[in-house]
Scaffold this motif. Structure first.
Motif, PDB file in Angstrom:
ATOM      1  N   ALA A 259       0.805  -1.314   0.159  1.00 55.39           N
ATOM      2  CA  ALA A 259      -0.017   0.001   0.076  1.00 55.39           C
ATOM      3  C   ALA A 259       0.981   1.304  -0.050  1.00 55.39           C
ATOM      4  O   ALA A 259       1.922   1.170   0.497  1.00 55.39           O
ATOM      5  CB  ALA A 259      -0.904  -0.193   1.131  1.00 55.39           C
TER       6      ALA A 259
ATOM      7  N   CYS B 259      -4.583   6.803   0.933  1.00 53.49           N
ATOM      8  CA  CYS B 259      -3.822   5.471   0.726  1.00 53.49           C
ATOM      9  C   CYS B 259      -4.533   4.910  -0.391  1.00 53.49           C
ATOM     10  O   CYS B 259      -5.687   4.921  -0.648  1.00 53.49           O
ATOM     11  CB  CYS B 259      -3.906   4.955   2.046  1.00 53.49           C
TER      12      CYS B 259
ATOM     13  N   SER C  65      -4.253   0.964  -1.748  1.00 55.14           N
ATOM     14  CA  SER C  65      -3.931  -0.503  -1.537  1.00 55.14           C
ATOM     15  C   SER C  65      -3.061  -1.155  -2.659  1.00 55.14           C
ATOM     16  O   SER C  65      -3.079  -0.625  -3.829  1.00 55.14           O
ATOM     17  CB  SER C  65      -5.237  -1.330  -1.235  1.00 55.14           C
TER      18      SER C  65
ATOM     19  N   SER D 191      -3.376  -4.175  -3.364  1.00 52.83           N
ATOM     20  CA  SER D 191      -4.109  -5.630  -3.787  1.00 52.83           C
ATOM     21  C   SER D 191      -5.220  -4.980  -4.963  1.00 52.83           C
ATOM     22  O   SER D 191      -5.294  -5.747  -5.954  1.00 52.83           O
ATOM     23  CB  SER D 191      -4.823  -6.324  -2.653  1.00 52.83           C
TER      24      SER D 191
ATOM     25  N   SER E 225      -7.738  -0.215  -3.975  1.00 50.41           N
ATOM     26  CA  SER E 225      -8.784   0.789  -3.142  1.00 50.41           C
ATOM     27  C   SER E 225      -8.182   1.891  -2.567  1.00 50.41           C
ATOM     28  O   SER E 225      -6.961   1.755  -2.426  1.00 50.41           O
ATOM     29  CB  SER E 225      -9.298  -0.109  -1.936  1.00 50.41           C
TER      30      SER E 225
ATOM     31  N   GLY F  43      -0.934  -3.298   4.047  1.00 50.71           N
ATOM     32  CA  GLY F  43      -1.996  -2.519   3.407  1.00 50.71           C
ATOM     33  C   GLY F  43      -2.132  -1.085   4.203  1.00 50.71           C
ATOM     34  O   GLY F  43      -1.358  -0.992   4.845  1.00 50.71           O
ATOM     35  N   CYS F  44      -3.232  -0.443   3.874  1.00 47.60           N
ATOM     36  CA  CYS F  44      -3.574   0.915   4.435  1.00 47.60           C
ATOM     37  C   CYS F  44      -3.804   0.469   5.908  1.00 47.60           C
ATOM     38  O   CYS F  44      -4.861  -0.244   6.179  1.00 47.60           O
ATOM     39  CB  CYS F  44      -4.696   1.343   3.729  1.00 47.60           C
TER      40      CYS F  44
END
Length: 122
Positions: free
Chosen positions: A33, A50, A52, A54, A57, A102-103
Motif C-alpha cells: 500500500a 492511501c 492499496s 491488492s 482501493s 495494506g492501508c
C-alpha cells in the motif's frame, strides 16, 4: 538500498494544483500500500490518503475528499498524489510511505520518504 523519494512540492496560490510523486527503489511496490501523510508546523503528522496494493482501493481524509486523487503506476514503481483546489490549510511537509500490510496505521508502514514541502499562499 530501499528508498522512497518524494517530488513535486512547491509554492502554489490558493486554488492551484500540484502533483506529488513517490518513487521507490530497492524494492517492488506492487504488493505494498502507498500512503501519503502530511505534517504542518506545530501539528502531528496525519494520514492524507492511501491506495492499496491488492485491489487499488483508495482512502482519503475528509478534508481532502473531492480535491485530492491518489494513484499508482506499478510499472514505474511510483505513486502519485494529485492535489487540486489547494487551500492554505494544506500547507505541510508531505511524506509518502509503503506498507506491506495494506492501508493502516502509521506504525504499520515499512518505508518512509524524506518529505516534500507544499506551501499554499498568495
Amino acid at each position: 538500498q530501499v528508498q522512497l523519494v518524494e517530488s513535486g512540492g512547491g509554492l502554489v496560490q490558493p486554488g492551484g494544483s500540484l502533483r506529488l510523486s513517490c518513487a521507490a527503489s530497492g524494492f517492488s511496490m506492487d504488493y505494498y500500500a502507498i500512503g501519503w501523510f502530511r505534517q504542518a508546523p506545530g501539528k502531528e503528522r496525519e494520514a492524507v490518503s492511501c491506495i492499496s496494493g491488492s485491489d487499488f482501493s483508495t482512502y482519503y481524509v475528509d478534508s481532502v475528499k473531492g480535491r485530492f486523487t491518489i494513484t499508482r503506476d506499478n510499472a514505474k514503481n511510483t505513486g502519485y498524489l494529485q492535489m487540486n483546489s489547494l487551500k492554505p490549510e494544506d500547507t505541510a511537509l508531505y511524506y509518502c510511505a509503503a506498507a506491506s500490510t495494506g492501508c493502516g496505521e502509521q506504525y504499520e508502514y515499512d518505508y518512509w520518504g524524506q518529505g516534500t514541502q507544499v506551501t499554499v499562499s498568495s
